[in-house]
Structures are given as structure tokens and as C-alpha cells.
Scaffold this active site. Sequence first.
Site, short mmCIF file in Angstrom:
data_model
loop_
_atom_site.label_atom_id
_atom_site.label_comp_id
_atom_site.label_asym_id
_atom_site.label_seq_id
_atom_site.Cartn_x
_atom_site.Cartn_y
_atom_site.Cartn_z
CB ALA A 12 -13.78 -39.35 15.87
CG HIS A 56 -12.29 -38.57 23.01
ND1 HIS A 56 -11.57 -39.20 23.99
CD2 HIS A 56 -11.39 -38.19 22.07
CE1 HIS A 56 -10.29 -39.20 23.66
NE2 HIS A 56 -10.15 -38.60 22.49
CD GLU A 57 -12.63 -37.18 18.60
OE1 GLU A 57 -11.70 -36.38 18.36
OE2 GLU A 57 -12.43 -38.36 18.94
#
Length: 926
Positions: free
Chosen positions: A321, A356-357
Amino acid sequence: MGSVDTCCPVSKWCAISVVLAMVSVTTIVTLWTLTLTGTEARTPPWTSHRLPTTLKPLKYTVTLWPRLTPDPNGLYLFTGNSTVEFECVEETDLILIHSNRLNYTVPENRHLGVVNGVFAPGVRLSWLEGSTQYLVLQLYSKLVKGQRYRLYTAFTGELADDLAGFYRSEYLEDGVKKIVATSQMHPTHARKTFPCFDEPAMKAVFHITLIHPRGTTALSNGLETSGISEVDVTRTTFEPTEIMSSYLLALVVCDYSNLSAQQGDTLIRIWARRSAIEEGHGDYALSLTGPILDFFQEYYNITYPLSKSDQIALPDFYFGAMENWGLVMYRETNLLYDPLTSSNRNRETTATIIAHELAHMWFGNLVTLKWWNEVWLNEGFASYVSYLGADKAEPSWRVKDLIVLDDIHRVFAVDALASSHPLSSPEDSIVLPHQIGEQFDAISYSKRSLRFILLLKYHCLFCYQSYLNHFAHGNTVGTDLWEHLQKLNGVVLPGTVQDIMNRWVLQMGFPVVTVDTTTGIVSQEHFLLSPAPNLPSPYNYEWLIPIRWMKLSGLQKDLWWLMNKVNMDMKTAGDEWVLANIDVTGYYRVHYDRGNWEKLIGQLKADHQAIPLINRAQLVDDAFNLARAAIVPSTHALQTTVYLSAEREYIPWQSALDNMQYYYLMLDRTDVYGPMQDYMRSLVTPLYLHFNATSGWTNVPEGHTDKYNQVNALSLACSTGLKECQNLTTSLFRQWMDNATHNTIHPNLRLAVYCSAVAAGGAAEWEFGWEQFKYATLASDASRLLSALTCTMNKTLLERFLSYTLQPAMIRKQDATTVITSIASNREGQDLAWGFVRDNWNYIYTQYGVGSFNFAALISGVTTRFSTAEELQQLVEFKQKHSATGFGSAELALNQALERTQANILWLQQNKQDVLQWFTNQTLTH
């Protein structure tokens, strides 16, 4: 693919491309290499891979038009124009701006203007400097300090399928091939899309317009503000971005649909193929995004600064990602989730990657590293807090407990090599694109030297909030973070935060802490899997180490700091034992005197639950790695696994399986393989019977990690030859083959069942799996099938599968590395995979784009079981043979492979016989 800088993708444009006045260029170079004193010469700025600080970008206005159909030459192209407004910081008559694989049309379409002024110097000469990826503009006179200028360019590029810059992805929907124009600018590919100051500290505001076929959707970082339909196209403009780095720019033109929700003032949308949205595969991601965004807004105490949060699933994507501000991009398998066919692992992956992103929206996007030598500033913190975000979304999973497996043990394996690297390197040592690419490894993402400070919770949280507020929209270096962490209140530290953290950040590796319970002395030394004297270190490989420990009584001691060597209250008597690094909050291994090790192993056998869950996994992992470093015997490490016949928890089991994998890699082509299989089968049988009795194989347990351990039980029991298990998986797979439209295998168990059945079967099972893969509509199920097909023992099928990795119509480029390395992990496929890479390296490296193969993972994967002098020689010859071609981001991985192979040869020589005898004895006693 050759560089497009020197040849236009369409022949008719080559005639009007920029003509380089080579005599004039030579003159300019001569002027720049004036002798200053004696023989000292000034290097031309365009030969440096770092931009000069003479110009500062402020704003880009970019229009791009991707063509989603090929031209008469079969090429997909995009055209565009860009105006960058910049300020002159220091007088200069030279403009350097990044440009890679872009072609510029007539010279009149490249000119300089002035903002709020009356004069801008003309361009005397321009050329493309391919080695450093610059468009160079030599001016007739100098730019004025403090004045703003505008540089306009018009250009053409190829919308290639190389997964870098502005690129092309393809998929089939209802039998129709569809094209997605999408982007991956990180870390150095924005320059492949438009001319830009492509360094993270060169932040600016981006005004984007996309021209695209009518009926398609255009997306970028900002919300769409207008869409004007013309004859055959739509012109979509977007809100200007926040001030940000060029690597965060995102562009998409697609025929997708979306799900949406409003979270406060933020519009949340999940974009994917129309069929995926219609089937509900984006629902889970949509349900997570709002709560995770809210958690981070509260955690950081900063409101999410954008009007929307788009997330899109792409058929072809290099990374798992990418955190583009306002438009996060994912591989389909990481964003889309189908409750009917996706596994528990898929669900966790979706949750943790989204967390996380989204963590990056603040830590990385709002506040950004100054340069790529400190990638950990972006990635390390985001990796840690992603567990906090996922825990908020799914609290019953206790996902934070998995950090020890997924991150700490993972990075230990790399950081224990002499070819490891510090978290921070000198800025001038990381300048080439491939050097930048090498920084995105386990060390930068997973090294947990910060964790013990992060665990100081709210004392520390205030410091992070202060840091983010102070540097919002700016760039930082590691020392900026230390200054804000120094504001910790009420926490006693053995020195300044900078002094503590520099020891973890500026020197590579980590310590092993030795606890001698006969004397009470605790000491430290640099832990290496193989001896490597004279490694440089600014701190002589000494760390300030936080120690938490407990005794048999269960009494846990307060945190104290190990400086070098100290005498503590760690003497023991009788059956009493000491256990250090409780819950593995510190980034180090622990070794004990022989007596304490024996007591701990005895405790595991007598009542393993007296030792905390995470520490049971730690004891196994520490023992195996201490054995690999020849600090304890290998048979000592194996003793820590004996108790597992009574263990039902996932984390210790997975730790043991991860470590036993090394033994399989080293020994599965030797006479140790049979006794090792017998031992592991005896060890796993009680676990298999446990799940057979409690859940069966058509249902799954309730607990999140219990689901994982059920998979472990099935996979290990079948791979070690438990007939009951093999009959089960063969039967389940045969039922599916008999009724291909009705797969009754539980999604959690599919990979284990598929792999076991394909391994036990022949061509019919493999061909069935391949057909199912080709027509799989969900990426996660396709991924399972792709992995299972590498399990076959048929070398002809494995060779055929390897050949498919060079045919994107058969296997997507993003999956090629995974297939090759998975085949290498199959003992029947190791030699085939290595031979394939050797035979095709020049082709793979020169003809495929940077996103086609993960070169570092490729080298690591195909060499991981190397353990003979012959294999070492082959590796040396491979390095020599292809030194001219190069290895790109695999340079470090290749050196690590050489180091690992030498260590493996030595380990095998020293341990094979002892290990064989141990496994044989265990089999006899059972």
C-alpha cells in the site's frame, strides 16, 4: 525498457524533440570545471544526485492526459504540461529540475516567466542529464534572490506497465479488458510523470487537472471541484493539496465504483472494480476507516486536515500500500475483504495496513523526513502505531501481542548480520535511487528501539503531539524528534533522550544481554550470527538498555537501565529462575548461565503457563538464535521445543515454527530430514488432535490467534506426513475438484489444504488449481492459489510456473517475485529457482521496470537455503558476472546472502551430526 529520455516513444515526435547542442554543453561543462586552487576543480551541479538549495518550489499546476488505448505503435502514452512556481533562494543562472523518461516537444513549449515582476531571463541552453535524471536549463542571466518565477513545460511520457510513476494497470471485467491509469511516485518516480523538484524536503502545493475518457472517473489527492465534458473527454480539476512532498502525489483514471460514508467533516470512500464493490468486498474497509481516523485524530490531537479520505484497490501495485495524502493506494488483496471467502489473516491484514497508512497522514505526510537516510522517521513510528489503530478497531484480537512475531523477530534476523545498517545513515551516503530503495527494509519498518519509550504512554504521547504540531507541513531529522521527547515529564532516564537513542539509531545491530544468576552480574555485547571483528561503531557497540525482569515467584521488578556491566539482585538458589525482558518491550536478546536456562526449560515442561505468553515465544527465539551464533549448543535450542506438545497458544508455536524453518532449509536435503520429520510430527499430533476434537475442520475456533494455530496444526501435520491429515486435505480438495463451483473448504484453511493436496497430487491437481487461479475474482483467493501451486513436487510443473513469471499475461508483475521465491522455498524447486534467476538476470533487470520484481526479496528468497561451498561459489560468480549490469536495490541483499551462506556452511559443519543424533534420540523415546 530503454530510457525514454533520449528517444521519444513515437517516431514522429522524435523529430521535434529537444536538439542537444553538444558543443555548447561541452562549453558549459568546461566553465563549471574551473580550477579553483591548484588541481582542485568545481564539479558541475548536474552531476550531483542532490538538488542544489538555490531554488525552492512553492506550487505546481499540472495537467495530464493519459491515453487508455494504444497508439498505432502499440504504446500507451500520456501528454501533459506543468507550471512550477518557485522562489530563488540564492542567485543562480542554472535551473535543475528532475525529469526521467519524459520527452519534451518543441523548445517554445518550455519557457520561464516571472511572478509580480517584469523580467525573466531566457533559456540559453537546455538538455536532459540522464545519469542524474535532470532537465538542465542554462539561463542567459542570473535569477534574482527573493524573486518568484514560473517554469512552464510540455511533455510526453509512456503510460507503461512498470508499476512506477504514472503507469498502466489492466484487468478483466465481464470479459472486457479495462485499463487503469494510476501512479506510484514513491520514492523517486514523480519525475517520471512531470518535471519536479523530486526530493522530500522540496514541499509544495499541487494543483492537478486530469483529462480522461468520458464515463471514466478521475481521482487525485484533493476532492474533485469540477468536471467539464468536452467532445470525447472530461476535464476534472481537484482541490489544491496541502503543502507536501512530490512522492505523495496520487493520480488515477479508472472505471471504478465506490462505497462512501461521512465521518465528521471527512468524506470516506472505498474505490474498487465495480464487481468487487457490488459484492460487498469494500464494506469491511469502509467500516474500519472512520473509527481508525477518529482514533488517530485523538491520539495525535490534530484534526485530519483534508476534506476526504479515499482508498483504492488496484490490480497491479508494487508495494502492499502507499500513503498518498487523501488517496491511499492498495494491492487488492490488502484492501478488499469478503466475509464468505477471505481468511482471518486477510481480515487482519486489511485492518493493520489501513491503520498503518492512515497513521502516515500525520506521521510522514504532515511531518516528513528531510531525506531518505532516515526512512525510519516515516515508517518506524507508523508501523508501531498501526497496531494501536487496529487494536482500536478490533480490540478482541489483542493484535498488539503479535508485534513480537510480525516485527521484532523479523527484524532481528536481518539486524544480526554484519551487513546490516544503522537506522540513520549519513545523508551523503544515500543519494542514488537504488540506495534510496534499499532503505525500505525490515530495519526501517520494524526495528523497535523506540518501543520502550513509546510504552511510557501518555508521558510520551504529549511529546509526539508537540513534535507534530511544531513541524506541521515541514520536514525533520531524527534529532528534532529527540528534542521533543526530552520533554518527558516524571520519567527518570539515565541520560538525555538523544544520548540514549543515538546509540540505537546511529549504530547498527542490537545487544545480547547476558544474565549470570550464579554471580548476579548482567552484561551486554553486540549480537551477531557470525563473528565479524572491526565493525565500525560510534558507540563501540554499547547501548543504554531498559531491563524489566521477574523471578519464579512471579514478582516483576521495576525498570532499570543497563549501561555496560552491572551487579544486580539476580542470584538464584534452588529451583528459582530469572526471566528478563518481560513481554519483549526491549530490543535485545537475553542469554543466561546454563543453570538458569535448564530451570527455564524445566519450567516450560512442568507448567509453561508460569512464564508469560510472549516470553515463551521469546525463550524459543532467543535460544535458537543464540545457537546459530554458537553461544549455546543447537541441541539446547531444540530442548525449548519439547514442551510444545502441551502448548495450545499460537505465538509460542509460531515462534518455534519460524525457527525450525532454518533447520528445514539447512537439513531437508540431508539424512537429518527423516528423523526431523518424525520428531515434528510427534510434536504437532496433540495439537492436531486438539483442534480435531474442539473445532473439527469445517469450523474454526472463536479466538483470533486460535484460528491461526488451527492452520499451523493442519499445515504442519500434513507436511510432516500425518496420514490422517493428508487423507483429510486430499479428500477436501478432491470434493472441490468434483464440484468446482462449490468450494466447501473454510477460507482460513484453504492455503494449507491447497498446498498439501497439490504437494501430494500430480498434474491433475495442479492444472485444476491453475484454472481456479486464472478465474478467481477475489485477489486474496487468487493469492492463496498462486502460493499453493508452488507446493508441487513435480519439477516439470515448477519449471513451467517459473516461465510464467516472465509473462505478465499469466502472472502479474507484482506477483512474480513471490512466485519465484516460493518455488525456491520448496526443496524440489530450490535449484530450479536459482538457475532461473541466474539465467534470466540480465533480462529481468534491464527489461522489467522497478516495480516488476522486488530485486532484494528475489535475491534473499532464492539464496536463503544456501549451505554448501558449491552454492557459495555460484553466488560469488553470479555477483562477478552481473556486476556490469548491476543489482539495483538488491546490492545489500546480495552481500547479506554471501554472509548468510558462509554462516550456513559453518553451522552445518558444526551442528549436523549433533542435531541428527538429537532428533534420532527423540524419535526413539517417543
